[in-house]
Design a protein around this motif. Structure first.
Motif, short mmCIF file in Angstrom:
data_model
loop_
_atom_site.label_atom_id
_atom_site.label_comp_id
_atom_site.label_asym_id
_atom_site.label_seq_id
_atom_site.Cartn_x
_atom_site.Cartn_y
_atom_site.Cartn_z
N LEU A 1 0.83 -1.21 0.00
CA LEU A 1 0.00 0.00 0.00
C LEU A 1 0.86 1.26 0.00
N ARG A 2 2.01 1.21 0.63
CA ARG A 2 2.93 2.37 0.60
C ARG A 2 3.38 2.67 -0.83
N LYS A 3 3.61 1.62 -1.59
CA LYS A 3 4.10 1.78 -2.96
C LYS A 3 3.08 2.45 -3.87
N THR A 4 1.80 2.29 -3.56
CA THR A 4 0.75 2.85 -4.41
C THR A 4 0.06 4.06 -3.78
N HIS A 5 0.48 4.45 -2.59
CA HIS A 5 -0.24 5.47 -1.83
C HIS A 5 -0.42 6.78 -2.58
N GLN A 6 0.64 7.37 -3.08
CA GLN A 6 0.52 8.68 -3.70
C GLN A 6 -0.36 8.64 -4.95
N ASP A 7 -0.20 7.60 -5.74
CA ASP A 7 -1.03 7.47 -6.93
C ASP A 7 -2.50 7.27 -6.54
N PHE A 8 -2.75 6.51 -5.47
CA PHE A 8 -4.10 6.29 -4.97
C PHE A 8 -4.72 7.61 -4.50
N VAL A 9 -3.98 8.40 -3.75
CA VAL A 9 -4.48 9.69 -3.27
C VAL A 9 -4.80 10.60 -4.47
N ASN A 10 -3.89 10.63 -5.44
CA ASN A 10 -4.14 11.45 -6.63
C ASN A 10 -5.41 11.01 -7.35
N PHE A 11 -5.62 9.71 -7.43
CA PHE A 11 -6.82 9.14 -8.06
C PHE A 11 -8.08 9.57 -7.30
N LEU A 12 -8.06 9.47 -5.97
CA LEU A 12 -9.23 9.81 -5.16
C LEU A 12 -9.61 11.28 -5.25
N PHE A 13 -8.60 12.14 -5.28
CA PHE A 13 -8.86 13.57 -5.21
C PHE A 13 -8.71 14.28 -6.55
N ASP A 14 -8.78 13.53 -7.62
CA ASP A 14 -8.74 14.09 -8.97
C ASP A 14 -9.97 14.98 -9.16
#
Length: 125
Positions: A87-100
């Motif tokens: 989850l750490r490896k994908t965290h920033q991309d996940f956050v960017n996806f959620l708050f797009d």
């Protein structure tokens, strides 16, 4: 603190059992029951469990909300076994996806819908 940030708050654990505050356990919960025969020897030889089976989740495993079901559409983020390493490896991309700003969510919250939508991309879920 949001549950999406648990992987980056500084915990050194590889796995975390996250539960909402309104969860009540009716019997003991232990790692062997959740993970079966999974072992964490090295990153190179970890075998991740397939969705709906006992074992180490690649990213997370979730419960269902009201009734026991293997229907992945009914998964709920109220109880999650989180693999913090991945989850750490994908965290920033996940956050960017959620708050797009261009993404419109059907409900007032993007959670758990956001988990489903993001981690299903590229067969992550």
């Amino acid at each position: 603190l949001m549950r999406i940030d648990i992987p980056v708050v500084g915990l050194l654990d590889r796995l975390v059992l996250y539960t909402d505050i309104d969860i009540l356990f009716r019997q003991p919960v232990d790692w062997e029951t959740m993970l079966g025969n999974s072992t964490l020897v090295t990153e190179e030889n970890i075998a991740y469990a397939k969705p709906g089976t006992i074992g180490l989740p690649r990213f997370f495993a979730m419960s269902t909300e009201f009734v026991q079901s293997f229907d992945r559409e009914k998964m709920d983020t109220g109880v999650m076994l989180m693999n913090l390493v991945n989850l750490r490896k994908t965290h920033q991309d996940f956050v960017n996806f959620l708050f797009d700003e261009n993404r419109i969510w059907k409900y007032s919250t993007s959670d758990p819908i956001g988990y489903k939508a993001y981690y299903r991309r590229n067969d992550k879920l």
